[in-house]
Structure formats: structure tokens, C-alpha cells
Write a protein that holds these residues in place. Structure first.
Motif, PDB file in Angstrom:
ATOM      1  N   ALA A  36       0.849  -1.192   0.000  1.00 32.15           N
ATOM      2  CA  ALA A  36       0.000   0.000   0.000  1.00 32.15           C
ATOM      3  C   ALA A  36       0.882   1.240   0.000  1.00 32.15           C
ATOM      4  N   ILE A  37       0.266   2.393  -0.187  1.00 29.00           N
ATOM      5  CA  ILE A  37       0.982   3.655  -0.052  1.00 29.00           C
ATOM      6  C   ILE A  37       0.306   4.510   1.006  1.00 29.00           C
ATOM      7  N   SER A  38       1.103   5.396   1.600  1.00 26.44           N
ATOM      8  CA  SER A  38       0.582   6.355   2.572  1.00 26.44           C
ATOM      9  C   SER A  38       0.865   7.753   2.056  1.00 26.44           C
ATOM     10  N   VAL A  39      -0.138   8.618   2.127  1.00 29.79           N
ATOM     11  CA  VAL A  39       0.019  10.011   1.686  1.00 29.79           C
ATOM     12  C   VAL A  39      -0.354  10.952   2.823  1.00 29.79           C
ATOM     13  N   ALA A  40      -0.014  12.225   2.633  1.00 33.16           N
ATOM     14  CA  ALA A  40      -0.187  13.192   3.713  1.00 33.16           C
ATOM     15  C   ALA A  40      -1.640  13.549   3.975  1.00 33.16           C
ATOM     16  N   LEU A  92       4.569   7.319   0.371  1.00 33.15           N
ATOM     17  CA  LEU A  92       5.380   6.334   1.061  1.00 33.15           C
ATOM     18  C   LEU A  92       4.817   4.943   0.797  1.00 33.15           C
ATOM     19  N   ALA A  93       5.652   4.039   0.302  1.00 32.54           N
ATOM     20  CA  ALA A  93       5.254   2.631   0.291  1.00 32.54           C
ATOM     21  C   ALA A  93       5.210   2.186   1.748  1.00 32.54           C
ATOM     22  N   LEU A  94       4.156   1.491   2.129  1.00 31.50           N
ATOM     23  CA  LEU A  94       3.951   1.185   3.547  1.00 31.50           C
ATOM     24  C   LEU A  94       3.480  -0.249   3.714  1.00 31.50           C
ATOM     25  N   THR A  95       4.124  -0.960   4.620  1.00 33.95           N
ATOM     26  CA  THR A  95       3.716  -2.319   4.954  1.00 33.95           C
ATOM     27  C   THR A  95       4.059  -2.576   6.411  1.00 33.95           C
ATOM     28  N   SER A  96       3.420  -3.563   7.011  1.00 31.95           N
ATOM     29  CA  SER A  96       3.612  -3.806   8.438  1.00 31.95           C
ATOM     30  C   SER A  96       5.054  -4.178   8.761  1.00 31.95           C
ATOM     31  N   ALA A 105       3.431  13.847   8.115  1.00 32.37           N
ATOM     32  CA  ALA A 105       4.398  14.928   7.899  1.00 32.37           C
ATOM     33  C   ALA A 105       5.582  14.449   7.064  1.00 32.37           C
ATOM     34  N   VAL A 106       6.007  13.217   7.284  1.00 34.59           N
ATOM     35  CA  VAL A 106       7.103  12.658   6.496  1.00 34.59           C
ATOM     36  C   VAL A 106       6.672  12.506   5.036  1.00 34.59           C
ATOM     37  N   ALA A 107       5.467  12.015   4.817  1.00 36.57           N
ATOM     38  CA  ALA A 107       4.962  11.873   3.455  1.00 36.57           C
ATOM     39  C   ALA A 107       4.867  13.240   2.775  1.00 36.57           C
ATOM     40  N   ARG A 108       4.379  14.236   3.501  1.00 34.89           N
ATOM     41  CA  ARG A 108       4.251  15.586   2.939  1.00 34.89           C
ATOM     42  C   ARG A 108       5.614  16.143   2.567  1.00 34.89           C
ATOM     43  N   GLY A 109       6.585  16.000   3.447  1.00 34.90           N
ATOM     44  CA  GLY A 109       7.903  16.554   3.210  1.00 34.90           C
ATOM     45  C   GLY A 109       8.677  15.834   2.127  1.00 34.90           C
TER      46      GLY A 109
END
Length: 229
Positions: free
Chosen positions: A76-80, A151-155, A142-146
Motif C-alpha cells: 500500500a501507499i501512505s500520503v499526507a 510512502l510505500a507502507l507495509t507492516s 508529515a514525512v509523506a508531505r515533506g
């Protein structure tokens, strides 16, 4: 293997397995790690996850290697924020206000990438869909925004192992991360996000019950969407 450090010990060089608090004053170095194609471990509103630049094939490959996960298993991805989702997936078919009602929160929405997505083709090759998160956790957003990317995101765990609600749960994997950001023990009870397929107009399908199925279903039905088995 890993080490805890205070502010005075952090230099410009990225060192594997450094444990830091998930606080606002640590956001800039997390962003720099993402921009230099490193993997970091971060808390979310559900579980701890491994994150990297979703548009970097090299960084995405690192996550698969850390988890011992097959490349055919999608990330998955994570966005701001909700307004960023349209850069990566198709949202025009959704009722106005739906995503704002679901997110930020413990929900992963599965959408079609579409031709306008800026995601690298190496992320989930062969799939025209993408799971998108906007966690209700300021640090990762905030990390995704900057980073200017997704961000690719997985557990944060080995594939097939229990999910992590504290950094000690994946201590054996710290060494593979540029930084491990400690947000304390998370109260999710190891339930991840609720995953819902929103690809087809007017319909939804719960792919994983997760931690917010009831609330998610209520919102989707309020917006007139029909659940399919």
C-alpha cells in the motif's frame, strides 16, 4: 546491532538501526532518509510499519527483502492528506466528501491507479489498483508531505509473523532500517487497517475487516454505496 541515541549523537550520516522518538523534531531526518532511498520504521494509527519512497524501485525492493516477502504481494501507499490521493489513484467516481469522511483514519482504500498516477511501475507490477492510506498519525503524514512523494507502507514484521504494536516486536529487523521511530505501544490490539475496495462506482467490498469495519461500512452506506460480497 541497534542503538538508542540522543540529539547530540545524530550526524549527517545515516546509520542502520538508530532508535529515535517519533516527534516533530525528528521529521526532517526521516524525510531525508526517504529521499535517499532508505527504509524507516514508523508508528501509524494501527500498527508499526516499514516505509520508503513509493517511487523508488530500489527502496521498494529493500522493503521486500527485509520482510522476506514475495514481490507479487502488493504494497500500500501512505500520503499526507486526502487531497494528495488523486496524484496516485483515480477518485473522480467517488461521491464528493466520501474520502474526507473515511480519512484520516485506520482505513486503506483500494482504487484504480489510472493513467495519471505518478507511481513507479515497479510498485506492484501488473496491478492496476493501489491501496492508499492516510493514517491518523501526524508523524508519518508529515514525512509523506515533506518527501513530496507517497510512502510505500507495509507492516513492520517478517512476512507471516504477528504484526507489531511496539518497536520491540520487530527488534530483529531494526538493523535493516535507517531509523526506527518509537511512538510507544500502540493500542490497536494488532488489528491493522480496514481494507475496502472502492474501484467500482457505487459499490464497495471489504477485503479485510481490520480495526474499523463497522464504522467504515456505516460511512460508505451513508454515501449510498452498496456492499458486494
Amino acid at each position: 546491532m541497534s542503538q538508542s541515541v540522543d540529539n547530540s549523537e545524530i550526524g549527517s550520516k545515516v546509520r542502520a538501526g538508530v532508535i529515535l522518538p517519533a516527534t516533530d523534531d525528528r521529521i526532517e531526518e526521516a524525510i531525508e532518509a526517504i529521499k535517499t532511498e532508505q527504509v524507516i520504521a514508523v508508528p501509524t494509527d494501527t500498527l508499526y510499519g516499514f516505509a520508503c519512497d513509493a517511487c523508488s524501485a530500489e527502496a521498494v525492493n529493500k522493503i521486500y527483502e527485509i520482510k522476506g516477502r514475495k514481490q507479487t504481494s502488493p504494497l500500500a501507499i501512505s500520503v499526507a492528506g486526502v487531497s494528495d490521493i488523486s496524484r496516485f489513484a483515480t477518485v473522480d467516481h467517488l461521491p464528493h466528501g466520501l474520502l474526507d469522511s473515511l480519512l484520516p483514519g485506520p482505513v486503506t482504500v483500494v482504487l484504480r491507479r489510472g493513467d495519471s498516477s505518478i507511481l513507479d511501475k515497479s510498485l506492484n507490477p501488473g496491478l492496476d489498483s493501489i491501496g492508499v492510506r492516510v493514517p491518523d498519525f501526524n508523524f508519518i503524514r508529515a514525512v509523506a508531505r515533506g518527501s513530496g512523494s507517497a510512502l510505500a507502507l507495509t507492516s513492520a514484521n517478517l512476512s507471516g509473523q504477528p504484526s507489531s504494536v511496539g518497536i520491540k516486536d520487530f527488534e530483529n529487523l531494526w538493523q535493516y532500517c535507517a531509523y526506527v521511530y518509537d511512538g510507544g505501544v500502540l493500542p490497536s490490539g494488532r488489528a491493522g487497517s480496514t481494507v475496502v475496495d472502492l474501484i467500482k462506482p457505487g459499490l464497495f467490498k471489504i477485503l479485510r475487516p481490520g480495526s474499523a469495519r463497522q464504522e467504515t461500512t456505516a460511512i460508505l452506506e451513508k454515501f449510498g454505496l452498496e456492499e458486494v460480497p
